[in-house]
Design an enzyme around this catalytic site. Structure first.
Site, mmCIF file in Angstrom:
data_model
loop_
_atom_site.group_PDB
_atom_site.id
_atom_site.type_symbol
_atom_site.label_atom_id
_atom_site.label_comp_id
_atom_site.label_asym_id
_atom_site.label_seq_id
_atom_site.Cartn_x
_atom_site.Cartn_y
_atom_site.Cartn_z
ATOM 1 N N LEU A 1 -7.244 -1.355 -6.894
ATOM 2 C CA LEU A 1 -8.688 -1.452 -7.161
ATOM 3 C C LEU A 1 -9.569 -1.082 -5.974
ATOM 4 O O LEU A 1 -10.651 -0.516 -6.151
ATOM 5 C CB LEU A 1 -9.033 -2.848 -7.673
ATOM 6 N N PHE B 1 -2.074 -8.487 -5.865
ATOM 7 C CA PHE B 1 -1.647 -7.083 -5.804
ATOM 8 C C PHE B 1 -2.694 -6.140 -6.389
ATOM 9 O O PHE B 1 -2.696 -4.951 -6.095
ATOM 10 C CB PHE B 1 -0.305 -6.903 -6.531
ATOM 11 N N LYS B 2 -3.601 -6.669 -7.207
ATOM 12 C CA LYS B 2 -4.593 -5.808 -7.857
ATOM 13 C C LYS B 2 -5.486 -5.093 -6.847
ATOM 14 O O LYS B 2 -6.009 -4.016 -7.129
ATOM 15 C CB LYS B 2 -5.419 -6.617 -8.852
ATOM 16 N N ASP B 3 -5.632 -5.678 -5.647
ATOM 17 C CA ASP B 3 -6.419 -5.015 -4.599
ATOM 18 C C ASP B 3 -5.849 -3.641 -4.228
ATOM 19 O O ASP B 3 -6.595 -2.739 -3.854
ATOM 20 C CB ASP B 3 -6.414 -5.861 -3.320
#
Ligand SMILES: *Cc1c(COP(=O)(O)O)cnc(C)c1O
Length: 466
Positions: A116, A111-113
């Protein structure tokens, strides 16, 4: 829009300033001075918009005139182009009252994409405008590093040094970082564990010799821009899911970044029920929510490594609200916590937490069983972090309230745990099918501060001669 620090730094800053700074100069975290609000009418108007447009409408309120509208739209659209699902985030029904929100369709499968990718491009845009260059240094237990590297690769305004504990992250996690072929990306395996990597980073940040030679920056979830772009999928879910009762979200949590973004969404006007903080046996957040006590303990290594955290960094942002914006109390309570390794809050404050959050800790056995259960019932393979969220959700939601489980990683990032549970390996997504065969590039450095420092000085293209 102005931003302030949770610890009371006097200077007011705008979005571009805090984007570049990350951590506040007084050690605190940045938050908006005045929170924007979405009326029910404004949210209704988002009904027919897609993910990109929702991201634009929501973030515009926090960015103000710092970046012009056309430019912001372009940045968001370019960033989200790389996502493999055409809706960007996929909502998958699991039963008549349960949905999985799949946040693993970005380039590094976590999910960090979602934040980011956009933050990387925002940084690039802002650095170009200000004619600045930054050196990003960070430690990773797996997912953050890969997401940061992909978001920053091939950008000549920044260089990135990511440290991972040698042999202690999964092969897929490592290869997502080390097979990126870009001049500005440096991968370093440290002979030590994640805590050792983090200690080195902290030391590098404050080394007076290096401070004069580098513009260091961080890209972990202390950066406000990440929190901001994580609110988008909460909006997206509430807007797209048809339900006549308010939805609950269950969020696999570590640093309190993802679930805090949900809190922000609610704070600015999005209507939903509560947020479930799902934790593994590192249960600091669930003990805090349920009992009002924080005890600093050493980290337990689990099968959900992205949630193995001692003190969740974003809690400080919530403390600011809990202490009614009185930075004096935020400071005092943090000092006490570090000194006594314990903090207690009163009943009234526990009530305030429970107005927004439920929390539950989930064991490894329950996690593995949940991967199996979902596979048998729904024919869907989930990753262990997602399983923690579902298990916590089902334990707390006995009367079947509509609920969204946030799926934070693709199962192929954690093949061994999945295999252990369902006796089969999950496939990598099509675009990464050859990942394990790609050529890797990384340096191994022993656990020695001066060796790391020398490596940085030698490899950097941005080091200033002073
Ligand atoms: C980072 C991460 C988490 C924890 O998110 P926080 O924002 O730190 O609470 C959970 N699951 C996965 C797969 C992650 O990568």
């Amino acid at each position: 829009m102005n931003y302030i620090s949770t610890r009371g730094e006097k200077k007011k800053l705008n979005f571009s300033d805090i984007l570049l700074l990350g951590l506040a100069r007084d050690g605190g975290l940045y938050i908006p001075q005045k929170w924007p609000k979405f009326s029910a009418k404004e949210i209704k108007r988002l009904k027919n918009k897609n993910y990109n447009d929702i991201a634009f409408e929501v973030s515009r309120k926090f960015i103000g005139n710092e970046i012009n509208k056309k430019e912001l739209k372009k940045i968001i659209n370019n960033s989200l182009k790389k996502f493999s699902n055409k809706e960007v985030a996929k909502i998958r029904p699991l039963s008549h009252y349960e949905w999985l929100l799949e946040l693993y369709h970005g380039p590094t499968l976590a999910f960090k994409d979602y934040a980011l990718q956009i933050v990387g491009n925002l940084l690039n845009y802002t650095l170009k405008k200000k004619k600045k260059k930054i050196t990003i240094i960070g430690a990773t237990s797996g997912d953050t590093g890969a997401a940061a590297i992909d978001a920053c690769k091939n950008k000549n305004t920044m260089e990135v040094f990511i440290f991972h504990p040698k042999g202690k992250i999964s092969e897929v996690q490592r290869k997502l970082m080390t097979t990126v072929n870009s001049k500005n990306i440096h991968n370093i395996a440290i002979d030590g564990d994640f805590d050792d990597c983090q200690k080195i980073i902290k030391k590098l940040f404050v080394d007076p010799d290096l401070k004069s030679k580098f513009n260091f920056s961080a890209i972990n979830s202390i950066n406000w821009a990440r929190i901001l772009f994580q609110t988008i999928y909460y909006f997206f879910s509430v807007i797209k899911i048809k339900s006549n009762k308010n939805i609950i979200f269950s969020v696999p949590s570590g640093n309190f970044g993802n679930v805090y973004s949900g809190y922000v969404a609610k704070k600015i006007g999005l209507q939903f029920d509560k947020l479930i903080i799902a934790t593994n046996s590192n249960d600091i957040l669930s003990t805090f929510t349920n009992k009002g006590v924080i005890r600093l303990k050493s980290i337990k290594h689990t099968i959900t490594p992205s949630m193995d955290i001692q003190l969740p960094s974003n809690l400080e942002r919530f403390f600011f609200d809990l202490f009614k914006s009185k930075t004096k109390y935020v400071n005092k309570s943090l000092k006490k916590l570090f000194k006594y390794k314990r903090m207690d809050i009163n009943k009234e404050k526990i009530k305030q937490i429970q107005k927004f959050f439920y929390a539950k800790s989930v064991s490894e056995k329950e996690t593995i069983n949940m991967i199996k259960e979902i596979f048998i019932k729904n024919k869907v393979i989930i990753d262990p972090h997602t399983a923690v969220g579902i298990a916590a959700g089902r334990k707390l939601n006995k009367n079947k309230h509509p609920i969204v489980y946030i799926s934070t990683a693709h199962p192929s990032k954690f093949p061994d745990i999945v295999k252990k549970s369902i006796n089969q390996y999950p496939d990598l997504p099509r675009n990464l099918i050859d990942l394990l065969k790609r050529k890797e590039k990384y340096e191994t450095i022993e656990l020695n501060y001066y060796k790391v420092k020398n490596y940085l000085l030698k490899q950097s293209n941005f080091v200033k001669n002073v």
